[in-house]
Design an enzyme around this catalytic site. Structure first.
Site, PDB file in Angstrom:
ATOM      1  N   HIS A 171      29.211  30.468  29.554  1.00 41.81           N
ATOM      2  CA  HIS A 171      28.899  31.210  30.784  1.00 41.81           C
ATOM      3  C   HIS A 171      29.647  30.562  31.955  1.00 41.81           C
ATOM      4  O   HIS A 171      29.212  29.547  32.494  1.00 41.81           O
ATOM      5  CB  HIS A 171      27.397  31.197  31.026  1.00 41.81           C
ATOM      6  CG  HIS A 171      26.924  32.167  32.076  1.00 41.81           C
ATOM      7  ND1 HIS A 171      27.771  32.766  32.988  1.00 41.81           N
ATOM      8  CD2 HIS A 171      25.689  32.658  32.336  1.00 41.81           C
ATOM      9  CE1 HIS A 171      27.063  33.573  33.781  1.00 41.81           C
ATOM     10  NE2 HIS A 171      25.795  33.522  33.401  1.00 41.81           N
ATOM     11  N   HIS A 174      29.281  34.224  37.702  1.00 44.67           N
ATOM     12  CA  HIS A 174      28.113  34.538  38.541  1.00 44.67           C
ATOM     13  C   HIS A 174      27.610  33.417  39.431  1.00 44.67           C
ATOM     14  O   HIS A 174      26.471  33.436  39.874  1.00 44.67           O
ATOM     15  CB  HIS A 174      26.941  35.059  37.680  1.00 44.67           C
ATOM     16  CG  HIS A 174      27.314  36.220  36.799  1.00 44.67           C
ATOM     17  ND1 HIS A 174      26.517  36.677  35.795  1.00 44.67           N
ATOM     18  CD2 HIS A 174      28.406  37.018  36.780  1.00 44.67           C
ATOM     19  CE1 HIS A 174      27.110  37.707  35.186  1.00 44.67           C
ATOM     20  NE2 HIS A 174      28.265  37.926  35.769  1.00 44.67           N
ATOM     21  N   TYR A 176      27.202  30.142  38.621  1.00 50.01           N
ATOM     22  CA  TYR A 176      26.522  29.017  37.967  1.00 50.01           C
ATOM     23  C   TYR A 176      27.505  27.848  37.793  1.00 50.01           C
ATOM     24  O   TYR A 176      28.627  27.888  38.285  1.00 50.01           O
ATOM     25  CB  TYR A 176      25.912  29.480  36.639  1.00 50.01           C
ATOM     26  CG  TYR A 176      24.820  30.497  36.839  1.00 50.01           C
ATOM     27  CD1 TYR A 176      23.599  30.134  37.393  1.00 50.01           C
ATOM     28  CD2 TYR A 176      25.018  31.838  36.522  1.00 50.01           C
ATOM     29  CE1 TYR A 176      22.594  31.069  37.602  1.00 50.01           C
ATOM     30  CE2 TYR A 176      24.016  32.790  36.730  1.00 50.01           C
ATOM     31  CZ  TYR A 176      22.812  32.389  37.268  1.00 50.01           C
ATOM     32  OH  TYR A 176      21.813  33.313  37.489  1.00 50.01           O
TER      33      TYR A 176
END
Ligand SMILES: Cc1cc2nc3c(=O)[nH]c(=O)nc-3n(C[C@H](O)[C@H](O)[C@H](O)COP(=O)(O)O)c2cc1C
Length: 372
Positions: A171, A174, A176
């Site tokens: 990931h 976004h 993070y």
């Protein structure tokens, strides 16, 4: 409608991954793993999508072995015996139903979760002790923190392969942790993990990818999720031009990423309309063109409005897939991820592949409150 069925139902394969169609379940945090352990309800939730023709399931974000890698109490761990045993049940169930799956490996960085729950303040970590530009939260990671974090990502990658998953997704989107390194607004470091250019600020991600590649060997496919937008600032962009996008993405692909998962809120929006016009390539289209990697597109597939509204309690009506299929047919991208439509309707892929559009349901945010 037959055209639609054909394009989405084509098989896809890359390295050891072979998928029966182009439909991917987007990673969606559900906050339904008590104590961070996925249980029977989580396994059933994923198996239902595998039974109903989803080509590739990406799990909700599941966190690495760092003390403050999650920001809600029901986010599952991807470390520790009990959590990994839970994930083993998940992948075995998905395989028994003929599905394919990868966990989404995550560290939230210093992003605050939506509820009251928080990790201990002293443990929260990020590149420069910022949650957003000018907004302090957590501490700036030391070189040792960075090395330990990279090692934790690599252990999670190795565990994904060991448990029998078909791939895994890092990931990097976004806002993070990995994205906090990419973003000049949250990465003010003056060491080798910072810098004025996106290429310099990509070093952390490149090292994570290299360590993960080392952990899983050359043939196991690695997916990396990226976004221009940040939840801290939806209009933020890491790459304003195709050249800048090449500087950002190519080193990541060279480090070992096989599939770039290009997160947009609306898949039909052109990434650089000033270059190729209003019907130009979207983010996944440009990423594929600039790097040669396979790409996944995502964002409001099958629905009339984007996912932000769902967090404010808004529903979304079903929408035809003609534009999506037209783009898939012109090979703008390889795979299509579907979020909310699959969250609320486990049968969405079966219905879509059968062109049974009458059976598709509008999305209601009430669906987010339960694990169906
Ligand atoms: C309830 C919910 C949870 C989400 N959690 C994650 C997540 O854990 N990781 C991630 O990369 N994106 C997450 N997203 C974003 C989705 O993966 C997807 O990109 C977004 O919903 C747009 O797709 P859609 O319009 O088909 O819903 C989440 C979205 C929703 C609605």
């Amino acid at each position: 409608m037959m055209i639609l069925t054909n394009a989405l139902s084509q098989p896809f394969s890359l390295k050891t991954l072979s998928l029966k169609n182009r439909i991917v379940m987007a990673p969606m945090t559900r906050n339904f793993a008590p104590e961070g352990i996925p249980g029977e309800a989580n396994a059933t939730y994923y198996r239902r999508r595998a039974e109903a023709d989803v080509g590739l399931i990406l799990s909700e974000g599941t966190v690495i072995d760092r003390p403050a890698s999650r920001n809600m109490p029901g986010i599952p761990f991807f470390h520790g015996e009990a959590a990994l045993a839970g994930w083993k049940q998940v992948i075995d169930g998905v395989h028994a139903a003929g599905g394919r799956m990868g966990p989404q490996i995550w560290h939230v960085g210093s992003v605050k979760g939506p509820g009251d729950w928080e990790p201990e303040a002293s443990l929260i970590e990020s590149p420069s002790g910022l949650e957003a530009p000018g907004k302090p939260r957590g501490h700036a990671m030391t070189e040792e923190d960075i090395a330990d974090t990279i090692a934790a990502f690599a252990r999670a990658a190795a565990d994904a392969k060991r448990l029998g998953f078909d791939t895994f997704e890092l990931h990097g989107a976004h806002g993070y942790l990995i994205d906090q390194f990419f973003w000049s607004g949250t990465n003010l470091r003056t060491d080798r993990y910072g810098g004025a250019s996106i290429r310099e600020r990509s070093r952390f991600a490149v090292e994570v990818v290299k360590a993960a590649r080392q952990a899983v060997g050359p043939d196991f496919p690695i997916i990396l999720r990226l976004s221009q937008w940040k939840q801290q600032e939806y209009t933020a962009r890491l790459a304003e031009t195709p050249d800048a996008m090449t500087d950002w993405l190519l080193p990541l692909v060279e480090a070992g990423v096989d599939i770039l998962h290009c997160s947009q809120r609306r898949f039909w929006e052109p990434e650089f309309p000033e270059v190729d016009g209003a019907d130009g390539l979207n983010f996944a289209g440009w990423a594929k063109k600039l790097t040669g990697a396979a790409t996944i597109s995502v964002g409001s597939v099958g629905l009339s409005s984007d996912f932000l509204g769902s967090f404010q309690g808004e529903g979304s009506a079903t929408q035809g897939l003609d534009d999506l299929v037209r783009r898939l047919e012109r090979q703008e991208f390889d795979l299509v991820a579907v979020g909310r439509a699959l969250l609320s309707d486990p049968q969405w892929a079966t219905k879509t592949l059968r062109a049974d559009t009458a059976a598709l349901k509008d999305f209601s945010p009430a669906a987010m409150m339960e694990l169906v």
